[in-house]
Write a protein that holds these residues in place. Structure first.
Motif, PDB file in Angstrom:
ATOM      1  N   ARG A   1     -18.682  -0.971 -53.752  1.00 28.40           N
ATOM      2  CA  ARG A   1     -18.130   0.216 -53.057  1.00 28.40           C
ATOM      3  C   ARG A   1     -18.013   0.049 -51.507  1.00 28.40           C
ATOM      4  N   GLN A   2     -17.039   0.563 -50.897  1.00 25.29           N
ATOM      5  CA  GLN A   2     -17.165   0.547 -49.447  1.00 25.29           C
ATOM      6  C   GLN A   2     -16.772   1.762 -48.982  1.00 25.29           C
ATOM      7  N   ALA A   3     -17.804   2.321 -48.113  1.00 27.84           N
ATOM      8  CA  ALA A   3     -17.592   3.496 -47.604  1.00 27.84           C
ATOM      9  C   ALA A   3     -16.685   3.404 -46.186  1.00 27.84           C
ATOM     10  N   PRO A   4     -16.171   4.528 -45.608  1.00 26.66           N
ATOM     11  CA  PRO A   4     -15.554   4.241 -44.392  1.00 26.66           C
ATOM     12  C   PRO A   4     -16.403   3.724 -43.116  1.00 26.66           C
ATOM     13  N   GLY A   5     -15.838   2.587 -42.543  1.00 32.76           N
ATOM     14  CA  GLY A   5     -16.842   1.990 -41.520  1.00 32.76           C
ATOM     15  C   GLY A   5     -17.799   1.275 -41.826  1.00 32.76           C
ATOM     16  N   LYS A   6     -18.179   1.084 -43.072  1.00 32.43           N
ATOM     17  CA  LYS A   6     -19.255   0.081 -43.557  1.00 32.43           C
ATOM     18  C   LYS A   6     -18.662  -1.069 -44.577  1.00 32.43           C
ATOM     19  N   GLU A   7     -19.637  -2.138 -44.547  1.00 28.99           N
ATOM     20  CA  GLU A   7     -19.473  -3.076 -45.352  1.00 28.99           C
ATOM     21  C   GLU A   7     -19.406  -2.722 -46.871  1.00 28.99           C
ATOM     22  N   ARG A   8     -18.558  -3.524 -47.531  1.00 28.64           N
ATOM     23  CA  ARG A   8     -18.825  -3.392 -49.192  1.00 28.64           C
ATOM     24  C   ARG A   8     -19.836  -3.849 -49.735  1.00 28.64           C
ATOM     25  N   GLU A   9     -20.557  -3.035 -50.505  1.00 28.88           N
ATOM     26  CA  GLU A   9     -21.850  -3.302 -50.918  1.00 28.88           C
ATOM     27  C   GLU A   9     -21.982  -3.273 -52.741  1.00 28.88           C
ATOM     28  N   GLY A  10     -22.721  -4.120 -53.301  1.00 27.09           N
ATOM     29  CA  GLY A  10     -22.827  -4.403 -54.716  1.00 27.09           C
ATOM     30  C   GLY A  10     -23.629  -3.017 -55.311  1.00 27.09           C
ATOM     31  N   VAL A  11     -22.924  -2.451 -56.094  1.00 28.69           N
ATOM     32  CA  VAL A  11     -23.579  -1.139 -56.642  1.00 28.69           C
ATOM     33  C   VAL A  11     -24.215  -1.450 -58.235  1.00 28.69           C
ATOM     34  N   SER A  12     -23.608  -2.285 -58.806  1.00 27.78           N
ATOM     35  CA  SER A  12     -23.856  -2.638 -60.351  1.00 27.78           C
ATOM     36  C   SER A  12     -23.398  -3.781 -60.954  1.00 27.78           C
ATOM     37  N   CYS A  13     -24.071  -4.361 -61.691  1.00 25.66           N
ATOM     38  CA  CYS A  13     -23.303  -5.277 -62.448  1.00 25.66           C
ATOM     39  C   CYS A  13     -23.735  -5.413 -64.083  1.00 25.66           C
ATOM     40  N   ILE A  14     -23.067  -6.263 -64.901  1.00 26.43           N
ATOM     41  CA  ILE A  14     -23.322  -6.361 -66.197  1.00 26.43           C
ATOM     42  C   ILE A  14     -22.709  -7.750 -66.842  1.00 26.43           C
ATOM     43  N   THR A  15     -23.762  -8.536 -67.365  1.00 28.17           N
ATOM     44  CA  THR A  15     -23.247 -10.008 -67.708  1.00 28.17           C
ATOM     45  C   THR A  15     -22.303  -9.828 -69.028  1.00 28.17           C
ATOM     46  N   GLY A  16     -21.759 -10.861 -69.388  1.00 32.64           N
ATOM     47  CA  GLY A  16     -20.583 -10.832 -70.325  1.00 32.64           C
ATOM     48  C   GLY A  16     -20.718 -10.326 -71.702  1.00 32.64           C
ATOM     49  N   SER A  17     -22.124 -10.555 -72.074  1.00 30.92           N
ATOM     50  CA  SER A  17     -22.492  -9.870 -73.498  1.00 30.92           C
ATOM     51  C   SER A  17     -22.860  -8.594 -73.227  1.00 30.92           C
ATOM     52  N   GLY A  18     -23.072  -7.824 -72.269  1.00 30.49           N
ATOM     53  CA  GLY A  18     -23.826  -6.686 -71.895  1.00 30.49           C
ATOM     54  C   GLY A  18     -25.405  -6.500 -72.021  1.00 30.49           C
ATOM     55  N   SER A  19     -25.756  -7.654 -72.321  1.00 28.25           N
ATOM     56  CA  SER A  19     -27.386  -7.686 -72.456  1.00 28.25           C
ATOM     57  C   SER A  19     -28.215  -7.750 -71.159  1.00 28.25           C
ATOM     58  N   SER A  20     -27.821  -7.638 -70.138  1.00 26.10           N
ATOM     59  CA  SER A  20     -28.412  -7.691 -68.925  1.00 26.10           C
ATOM     60  C   SER A  20     -27.534  -6.672 -67.648  1.00 26.10           C
ATOM     61  N   THR A  21     -28.001  -6.078 -66.894  1.00 20.99           N
ATOM     62  CA  THR A  21     -27.552  -5.149 -65.932  1.00 20.99           C
ATOM     63  C   THR A  21     -28.551  -5.155 -64.690  1.00 20.99           C
ATOM     64  N   ASP A  22     -28.053  -4.783 -63.675  1.00 22.07           N
ATOM     65  CA  ASP A  22     -28.675  -4.792 -62.487  1.00 22.07           C
ATOM     66  C   ASP A  22     -27.944  -3.497 -61.778  1.00 22.07           C
ATOM     67  N   TYR A  23     -28.861  -3.013 -60.857  1.00 19.88           N
ATOM     68  CA  TYR A  23     -28.540  -1.791 -59.942  1.00 19.88           C
ATOM     69  C   TYR A  23     -29.079  -1.892 -58.721  1.00 19.88           C
ATOM     70  N   ALA A  24     -28.179  -1.584 -57.687  1.00 23.12           N
ATOM     71  CA  ALA A  24     -28.602  -1.123 -56.507  1.00 23.12           C
ATOM     72  C   ALA A  24     -29.711  -0.380 -56.271  1.00 23.12           C
ATOM     73  N   HIS A  25     -30.603  -0.265 -55.362  1.00 23.53           N
ATOM     74  CA  HIS A  25     -31.867   0.656 -55.316  1.00 23.53           C
ATOM     75  C   HIS A  25     -31.196   2.111 -55.321  1.00 23.53           C
ATOM     76  N   SER A  26     -30.138   2.224 -54.382  1.00 21.91           N
ATOM     77  CA  SER A  26     -29.706   3.439 -54.060  1.00 21.91           C
ATOM     78  C   SER A  26     -29.096   4.217 -55.093  1.00 21.91           C
ATOM     79  N   VAL A  27     -28.614   3.646 -56.437  1.00 23.41           N
ATOM     80  CA  VAL A  27     -27.843   4.196 -57.382  1.00 23.41           C
ATOM     81  C   VAL A  27     -29.002   4.367 -58.760  1.00 23.41           C
TER      82      VAL A  27
END
Length: 124
Positions: A38-64
């Motif tokens: 996500r990218q808020a106005p005036g801020k850098e784009r930041e990673g929020v969440s990811c998921i591997t191809g099989s869906g077996s592994s995920t990760d989240y930014a602390h803020s969400v």
């Protein structure tokens, strides 16, 4: 041709929910990690969440963490981001991206291709 299309953004009140979708085509979907940024106005784009191809592994930014949930339906070539308990600071344009590697990453430098984004506004 590889293509990512985000949808589901909109205006929501604080405390509300939205479900974003990332529809993919043009590549072997179930092999690749997908990351939401996500990218808020005036801020850098930041990673929020990811998921591997099989869906077996995920990760989240602390803020969400604890509020957002990522999932995927490989039969439909789609990744979802369920966003609950939304806050004004969640406002921004949300993008999905295909990862270069099989492991989950929230880093912009580890992405290969981007969608055009869908806007989310959290405001009363």
């Amino acid at each position: 041709q590889l293509q990512l299309v985000e949808s589901g953004g909109g205006l929501v009140q604080p405390g509300g929910s939205l479900r974003l979708s990332c529809s993919a085509s043009g590549f072997t979907f179930n092999v690749y990690t997908i990351t939401w940024f996500r990218q808020a106005p005036g801020k850098e784009r930041e990673g929020v969440s990811c998921i591997t191809g099989s869906g077996s592994s995920t990760d989240y930014a602390h803020s969400v963490k604890g509020r957002f949930t990522i999932s995927r339906d490989n039969a439909k070539n789609t990744v979802f981001l369920q966003m609950n308990s939304l806050k004004p600071e969640d406002t921004g344009v949300y993008y999905c991206a295909v990862g270069l590697f099989r492991s989950c990453s929230l880093s912009r430098g580890d992405m290969n291709h981007w969608g055009k984004g869908t806007p989310v506004t959290v405001s009363s």
